[in-house]
Design a protein around this motif. Sequence first.
Motif, PDB file in Angstrom:
ATOM      1  N   UNK A   1      86.063  88.578  42.742  1.00 17.15           N
ATOM      2  CA  UNK A   1      86.254  90.390  42.927  1.00 17.15           C
ATOM      3  C   UNK A   1      87.586  90.611  43.026  1.00 17.15           C
ATOM      4  N   UNK A   2      87.518  90.297  44.890  1.00 14.61           N
ATOM      5  CA  UNK A   2      88.096  90.201  45.975  1.00 14.61           C
ATOM      6  C   UNK A   2      89.910  89.760  45.642  1.00 14.61           C
ATOM      7  N   UNK A   3      89.711  88.948  44.371  1.00 15.92           N
ATOM      8  CA  UNK A   3      90.756  88.315  44.021  1.00 15.92           C
ATOM      9  C   UNK A   3      91.872  89.276  43.678  1.00 15.92           C
ATOM     10  N   UNK A   4      91.408  90.551  43.028  1.00 14.90           N
ATOM     11  CA  UNK A   4      91.573  91.352  42.291  1.00 14.90           C
ATOM     12  C   UNK A   4      92.462  92.190  43.871  1.00 14.90           C
ATOM     13  N   UNK A   5      91.315  92.192  44.266  1.00 13.17           N
ATOM     14  CA  UNK A   5      91.678  93.799  45.319  1.00 13.17           C
ATOM     15  C   UNK A   5      92.658  92.783  46.612  1.00 13.17           C
TER      16      UNK A   5
ATOM     17  N   UNK B   1      98.251  86.646  56.566  1.00 12.50           N
ATOM     18  CA  UNK B   1      97.988  86.918  58.196  1.00 12.50           C
ATOM     19  C   UNK B   1      96.389  87.073  57.988  1.00 12.50           C
ATOM     20  N   UNK B   2      95.730  86.816  57.244  1.00 20.19           N
ATOM     21  CA  UNK B   2      94.057  87.676  57.256  1.00 20.19           C
ATOM     22  C   UNK B   2      94.102  85.623  57.365  1.00 20.19           C
ATOM     23  N   UNK B   3      94.240  84.677  55.903  1.00 19.74           N
ATOM     24  CA  UNK B   3      94.188  84.220  55.474  1.00 19.74           C
ATOM     25  C   UNK B   3      94.575  82.357  56.853  1.00 19.74           C
ATOM     26  N   UNK B   4      95.185  82.234  56.660  1.00 19.01           N
ATOM     27  CA  UNK B   4      95.613  81.070  57.981  1.00 19.01           C
ATOM     28  C   UNK B   4      94.526  80.918  58.619  1.00 19.01           C
ATOM     29  N   UNK B   5      94.365  81.992  60.049  1.00 15.98           N
ATOM     30  CA  UNK B   5      93.548  81.871  60.730  1.00 15.98           C
ATOM     31  C   UNK B   5      91.270  80.824  60.539  1.00 15.98           C
TER      32      UNK B   5
ATOM     33  N   UNK C   1      89.061  78.978  46.159  1.00 15.56           N
ATOM     34  CA  UNK C   1      88.542  79.585  44.611  1.00 15.56           C
ATOM     35  C   UNK C   1      87.653  80.235  44.213  1.00 15.56           C
ATOM     36  N   UNK C   2      86.693  80.749  45.452  1.00 12.30           N
ATOM     37  CA  UNK C   2      86.016  82.468  45.682  1.00 12.30           C
ATOM     38  C   UNK C   2      86.931  83.674  46.138  1.00 12.30           C
ATOM     39  N   UNK C   3      87.899  82.994  46.489  1.00 11.49           N
ATOM     40  CA  UNK C   3      88.845  84.635  46.607  1.00 11.49           C
ATOM     41  C   UNK C   3      89.567  84.348  45.601  1.00 11.49           C
TER      42      UNK C   3
END
Length: 89
Positions: free
Chosen positions: A57-61, A72-76, A51-53
């Motif tokens: 603002x990180x969601x826009x990035x 690759x970033x999220x699964x681990x 939810x936060x992602x």
Amino acid sequence: MAHVGIDPPEGWGRLTAKFQQSRGGHRPAEIPGADERELDFRIRCAAGLLNWLVLAPLGTELAAEPPEQIERWLVPVLAGAFRGSPDAG
């Protein structure tokens, strides 16, 4: 979201069935050393992170990144939320 999790508004309990449904058929025994309360905690932490992602603002990035990179970033990170407990032995 964090405030709602700590001090849920009146009627928040109506979402309990949906939360349990989101767990699918998963049982606490599927995570070594985790009981049902810990499993609930871990699921809520992972959901809060997602939810936060999306909302921060990180969601826009992240929207500018290819889906493969986000995976690759999220699964681990999410996989770590569902590892066995360190004290599971």
